[in-house]
Design an enzyme around this catalytic site. Structure first.
Site, mmCIF file in Angstrom:
data_model
loop_
_atom_site.group_PDB
_atom_site.id
_atom_site.type_symbol
_atom_site.label_atom_id
_atom_site.label_comp_id
_atom_site.label_asym_id
_atom_site.label_seq_id
_atom_site.Cartn_x
_atom_site.Cartn_y
_atom_site.Cartn_z
ATOM 1 N N HIS A 17 0.825 -1.200 0.000
ATOM 2 C CA HIS A 17 0.000 0.000 0.000
ATOM 3 C C HIS A 17 0.863 1.256 0.000
ATOM 4 O O HIS A 17 2.060 1.199 0.234
ATOM 5 C CB HIS A 17 -0.969 0.024 1.205
ATOM 6 C CG HIS A 17 -0.332 0.345 2.517
ATOM 7 N ND1 HIS A 17 0.036 -0.615 3.420
ATOM 8 C CD2 HIS A 17 0.000 1.534 3.083
ATOM 9 C CE1 HIS A 17 0.555 -0.040 4.491
ATOM 10 N NE2 HIS A 17 0.555 1.259 4.311
ATOM 11 N N ARG B 289 -2.191 11.393 3.745
ATOM 12 C CA ARG B 289 -2.908 12.003 4.864
ATOM 13 C C ARG B 289 -3.970 12.944 4.307
ATOM 14 O O ARG B 289 -3.696 13.713 3.380
ATOM 15 C CB ARG B 289 -1.935 12.750 5.767
ATOM 16 C CG ARG B 289 -0.892 11.806 6.344
ATOM 17 C CD ARG B 289 0.055 12.505 7.292
ATOM 18 N NE ARG B 289 1.132 11.621 7.680
ATOM 19 C CZ ARG B 289 1.053 10.681 8.620
ATOM 20 N NH1 ARG B 289 -0.081 10.498 9.254
ATOM 21 N NH2 ARG B 289 2.080 9.928 8.913
ATOM 22 N N GLU C 171 -3.978 3.690 1.484
ATOM 23 C CA GLU C 171 -4.331 3.955 2.875
ATOM 24 C C GLU C 171 -4.552 5.447 3.043
ATOM 25 O O GLU C 171 -3.666 6.250 2.750
ATOM 26 C CB GLU C 171 -3.217 3.493 3.813
ATOM 27 C CG GLU C 171 -3.482 3.830 5.269
ATOM 28 C CD GLU C 171 -2.277 3.581 6.151
ATOM 29 O OE1 GLU C 171 -2.144 4.303 7.158
ATOM 30 O OE2 GLU C 171 -1.450 2.697 5.843
ATOM 31 N N ASN D 71 -5.813 12.325 10.627
ATOM 32 C CA ASN D 71 -5.398 12.719 11.970
ATOM 33 C C ASN D 71 -6.427 13.708 12.499
ATOM 34 O O ASN D 71 -6.578 14.806 11.958
ATOM 35 C CB ASN D 71 -3.997 13.334 11.938
ATOM 36 C CG ASN D 71 -2.958 12.304 11.580
ATOM 37 O OD1 ASN D 71 -2.846 11.285 12.236
ATOM 38 N ND2 ASN D 71 -2.212 12.553 10.519
ATOM 39 N N HIS E 53 2.747 11.632 -7.715
ATOM 40 C CA HIS E 53 1.372 11.240 -7.988
ATOM 41 C C HIS E 53 1.153 9.751 -7.754
ATOM 42 O O HIS E 53 2.093 8.980 -7.683
ATOM 43 C CB HIS E 53 0.979 11.593 -9.424
ATOM 44 C CG HIS E 53 1.763 10.860 -10.463
ATOM 45 N ND1 HIS E 53 2.961 11.332 -10.950
ATOM 46 C CD2 HIS E 53 1.548 9.677 -11.099
ATOM 47 C CE1 HIS E 53 3.430 10.480 -11.839
ATOM 48 N NE2 HIS E 53 2.602 9.452 -11.947
ATOM 49 N N GLU F 3 -2.676 10.139 -11.678
ATOM 50 C CA GLU F 3 -2.492 10.026 -13.124
ATOM 51 C C GLU F 3 -3.381 8.904 -13.619
ATOM 52 O O GLU F 3 -3.353 7.787 -13.091
ATOM 53 C CB GLU F 3 -1.038 9.718 -13.454
ATOM 54 C CG GLU F 3 -0.778 9.617 -14.951
ATOM 55 C CD GLU F 3 0.676 9.305 -15.266
ATOM 56 O OE1 GLU F 3 1.069 9.524 -16.425
ATOM 57 O OE2 GLU F 3 1.414 8.846 -14.378
#
Length: 126
Positions: A7, A11, A56, A60, A75, A122
């Site tokens: 993965h 954030r 993922e 936060n 990207h 992309e």
């Protein structure tokens, strides 16, 4: 020894908005979510219906300002069979894809799309 890509993590400021973007724009599915109240964060893993690589999203809870991407982030990339149809679909969804491009003088082979936090994706023709 062989290693498999599992993965990548980005954030996000608004988890629901980001999940919805990746679900609607690319058909990703949420495969699991983890609430970590002691760490004040929520993790959400999304996967394309084809393949095993996951995205993922980390939210936060106490982050108030948008994240600074700096000049190192480039990207993510997804593949699609019909680039023109995909581009028109993203335009119709109001996602404002960048113009179709190619690296040679041939037909277009990719374009970029920004997610709600400004991360670029992309879209490449397979």
């Amino acid at each position: 020894m062989k290693y498999e890509m599992i993965h990548t993590c980005i954030r996000v400021m608004d988890l629901k908005k980001s999940e919805l973007f990746y679900q609607q724009a690319f058909g990703f599915e949420i495969v699991r979510r983890m609430e970590l109240p002691d760490h004040k964060c929520t993790l959400s893993w999304l996967r394309s219906p084809v393949g095993t690589f996951e995205l993922e999203l980390t939210w936060n809870h106490d982050q108030k300002e948008p994240y600074t991407m700096g000049n190192g982030y480039s990207h993510l990339a997804v593949g699609v069979k019909d680039l023109l149809i995909s581009h028109k679909r993203h335009e119709a969804m109001g996602l404002k894809p960048k113009p179709l491009k190619c690296l040679t003088d041939g037909k277009p082979t990719f374009y970029f799309l920004a997610d709600p936090d400004g991360y670029l994706v992309e879209v490449l023709e397979n």
